[in-house]
Write a protein that holds these residues in place. Sequence first.
Motif, mmCIF file in Angstrom:
data_model
loop_
_atom_site.group_PDB
_atom_site.id
_atom_site.type_symbol
_atom_site.label_atom_id
_atom_site.label_comp_id
_atom_site.label_asym_id
_atom_site.label_seq_id
_atom_site.Cartn_x
_atom_site.Cartn_y
_atom_site.Cartn_z
ATOM 1 N N THR A 19 0.834 -1.199 0.000
ATOM 2 C CA THR A 19 0.000 0.000 0.000
ATOM 3 C C THR A 19 0.871 1.252 0.000
ATOM 4 O O THR A 19 0.559 2.223 -0.691
ATOM 5 C CB THR A 19 -0.931 0.003 1.224
ATOM 6 O OG1 THR A 19 -1.690 -1.203 1.211
ATOM 7 C CG2 THR A 19 -1.874 1.176 1.205
ATOM 8 N N GLU A 20 1.949 1.230 0.759
ATOM 9 C CA GLU A 20 2.864 2.371 0.763
ATOM 10 C C GLU A 20 3.482 2.581 -0.613
ATOM 11 O O GLU A 20 3.600 3.713 -1.082
ATOM 12 C CB GLU A 20 3.986 2.159 1.785
ATOM 13 C CG GLU A 20 3.568 2.428 3.201
ATOM 14 C CD GLU A 20 4.763 2.499 4.142
ATOM 15 O OE1 GLU A 20 5.839 2.936 3.701
ATOM 16 O OE2 GLU A 20 4.592 2.125 5.307
ATOM 17 N N THR A 52 0.633 3.983 -3.079
ATOM 18 C CA THR A 52 0.100 5.321 -2.816
ATOM 19 C C THR A 52 1.178 6.377 -2.654
ATOM 20 O O THR A 52 0.902 7.564 -2.814
ATOM 21 C CB THR A 52 -0.770 5.322 -1.547
ATOM 22 O OG1 THR A 52 0.040 4.978 -0.428
ATOM 23 C CG2 THR A 52 -1.943 4.370 -1.677
ATOM 24 N N GLN A 71 -1.560 7.806 5.710
ATOM 25 C CA GLN A 71 -2.823 7.262 5.228
ATOM 26 C C GLN A 71 -3.902 7.310 6.300
ATOM 27 O O GLN A 71 -5.071 7.507 6.001
ATOM 28 C CB GLN A 71 -2.633 5.825 4.766
ATOM 29 C CG GLN A 71 -1.806 5.692 3.518
ATOM 30 C CD GLN A 71 -1.534 4.253 3.176
ATOM 31 O OE1 GLN A 71 -2.188 3.353 3.663
ATOM 32 N NE2 GLN A 71 -0.551 4.047 2.312
#
Length: 47
Positions: A32-33, A36, A43
Motif C-alpha cells: 500500500t505504501e 500510494t 494514510q
Amino acid sequence: MDNQNAKFGFTSFAENWNGRLAMLGFVVGIATELLTGKGILSQLGLM
C-alpha cells in the motif's frame, strides 16, 4: 473429546496462524505504501 487438539490459546496452531497473518499484514502495508506513495501514518491521517 480428549484426543482433539485445542484451537485457542498459546498453541502451536494458533501461533502459526498468528505469524502467517502478521506477515500478510506487513506485506499488504508495504504494498500500500508503494502504490500510494504515502506512509501508513499519513494514510491514517496522523501525520
